[in-house]
Design an enzyme around this catalytic site. Structure first.
Site, PDB file in Angstrom:
ATOM      1  N   LYS A   1       2.442   6.632   5.174  1.00  0.00           N
ATOM      2  CA  LYS A   1       1.379   6.172   4.749  1.00  0.00           C
ATOM      3  C   LYS A   1       2.370   4.060   5.639  1.00  0.00           C
ATOM      4  O   LYS A   1       3.482   3.986   5.095  1.00  0.00           O
ATOM      5  CB  LYS A   1       1.580   5.359   3.321  1.00  0.00           C
TER       6      LYS A   1
ATOM      7  N   SER B   1      -6.177   3.561   4.392  1.00  0.00           N
ATOM      8  CA  SER B   1      -5.588   2.120   3.278  1.00  0.00           C
ATOM      9  C   SER B   1      -6.553   1.872   2.802  1.00  0.00           C
ATOM     10  O   SER B   1      -6.692   0.630   2.236  1.00  0.00           O
ATOM     11  CB  SER B   1      -4.498   1.557   4.171  1.00  0.00           C
TER      12      SER B   1
ATOM     13  N   LYS C   1       0.014   4.014  -2.779  1.00  0.00           N
ATOM     14  CA  LYS C   1      -1.155   4.717  -2.507  1.00  0.00           C
ATOM     15  C   LYS C   1      -0.943   6.559  -2.711  1.00  0.00           C
ATOM     16  O   LYS C   1      -0.754   7.194  -2.616  1.00  0.00           O
ATOM     17  CB  LYS C   1      -1.640   4.319  -1.956  1.00  0.00           C
TER      18      LYS C   1
ATOM     19  N   SER D   1       0.560  -1.075  -0.064  1.00  0.00           N
ATOM     20  CA  SER D   1       0.021  -0.513  -0.336  1.00  0.00           C
ATOM     21  C   SER D   1       0.988   0.947  -0.118  1.00  0.00           C
ATOM     22  O   SER D   1       0.412   2.325  -0.145  1.00  0.00           O
ATOM     23  CB  SER D   1      -1.167   0.384   1.061  1.00  0.00           C
TER      24      SER D   1
END
Length: 382
Positions: free
Chosen positions: A223, A121, A64, A61
């Site tokens: 993140k 997320s 992202k 992720s």
């Protein structure tokens, strides 16, 4: 005629009487239990620590961050708005993994989806954003690869917007740091989203998985990521006393490990390095002689702030020299390069940066130009 050399001795703590100062002693960086990692200064882009930072790995992720960057880019261009109502497709609704729990057929504000993507997320929110911007997730992936090339991300290839496991989808710690830096420096108005600890949608309250947001008050992003192939990953950023650092840690063994290993890297960076602002945008560092102009001098300085990453003990012990072009002739436009500044010693040049004209200078009249040519001719004889 030799290049004009001016030694700067008083600008912002940079001195010329410390050329022979003893260098700072900095211990080796910590070795982390991770496949790949990097420590970068967010303002200068300088890399302070790296280990396998250009190894191509599944980014999970962390992907992202690129999706969010493109979203912020499109917002800045005015092509989309945070108030846009995004229709949730069946594909978005059916996404597995981390979810925001948006419902098919509903219309959700873009800002809500951005919070779902960044804080929770949410794969479903992420796909909905990608489809809103590019029409389909595959078309959005093409856009991701184009932006990656523009940002100088040399080790990345994206096939989806979420980081969900897929063949030929990879990135590097170095590349993730690059897009993180771009996010921080280019779109500061949206950056507070990365520090949000909780987000509630559809009556479901979910925490941000970045443990450092709770442990270290200086951390304000960015993140997390996790898949079986990628391991536990974290891109983090923190600011202390005017210095902002970015860490990217990939391939750790647990949620706890990615947080603790990132903390080690941040603490090391802040302990031994700092970002120093040497000069400000528009600051005048010299009035340079102009030949054949409507005026005899031109103000010289910098088009942008001049920042440098330095070992803390060295911040006040570096010489700086201003090297001007030997003959500066009119006409001159604002922004014309007229020389450069060199910070450091001959054995250790820390930074070189162009200095530019801060004002225009038009050509002088016929007799002024003729007089200056004659004067310059005789000066060059000696």
């Amino acid at each position: 005629m030799k290049r004009l050399l001016i030694i700067l001795s008083v600008f912002l703590g940079i001195t010329t009487n410390a050329v022979h100062a003893e260098p700072s002693l900095i211990p080796a960086p910590p070795e982390l239990a991770a496949s790949s990692y990097i420590l970068m200064d967010a303002y200068t882009g300088d890399i302070l620590v790296s280990h396998n930072a250009d190894e191509k790995l599944p980014p999970a992720s962390l992907t992202k961050l690129m999706t969010a960057y493109i979203t912020e880019y499109e917002l800045a261009r005015g092509d989309i708005s945070v108030d846009d109502k995004v229709t949730i497709s069946e594909k978005a609704w059916r996404m597995k993994g981390s979810r925001t729990f948006v419902r098919e057929g509903t219309r959700v504000p873009l800002m809500t989806l951005m919070q779902g993507m960044i804080v929770q997320s949410g794969n479903d929110a992420t796909v909905a954003i990608a489809e809103h911007i590019a029409g389909s997730e595959s078309a959005f992936a093409d856009l991701m690869n184009q932006h990656a090339k523009l940002l100088g991300m040399k080790g990345s290839h994206f096939v989806n917007a979420t980081g969900y496991p897929a063949d030929d989808h990879y990135s590097t710690a170095h590349d993730i740091a690059i897009v993180a830096r771009a996010t921080i420096t280019q779109f500061p108005e949206n950056y507070p989203l990365y520090a949000e600890k909780y987000f509630t949608y559809n009556n479901i309250r979910q925490p941000n998985r970045n443990r450092l947001l709770w442990r270290d008050k200086s951390v304000d992003g960015l993140k997390t990521g996790h898949t079986e192939a990628a391991g536990f990953c974290l891109a983090a950023s923190a600011v202390r006393n005017g210095t902002r650092l970015i860490t990217v840690v990939m391939g750790t063994k647990s949620d706890e490990a990615r947080a603790s290993e990132s903390q080690k890297l941040l603490d090391y960076g802040f302990r031994y390095y700092e970002t120093r602002k040497l000069y400000s945008r528009g600051q005048v560092v010299n009035d340079a002689r102009v030949w054949g102009g409507s005026q005899n001098t031109v103000k010289v300085g910098f088009a942008d702030d001049v920042l440098v990453t330095l070992p803390r003990q060295d911040a006040d012990s570096l010489p700086a020299s201003l090297q001007m072009n030997p003959e500066i002739e009119a006409p001159i436009k604002v922004g014309d390069v007229l020389g450069k500044i060199v910070v450091g010693t001959a054995d250790n040049i820390v930074l070189e940066r162009n200095v530019v004209a801060l004002e225009p200078v038009e050509q002088g009249g016929f007799f002024k130009r003729m007089f200056d040519k004659i004067k310059l001719f005789f000066m060059n004889l000696f």
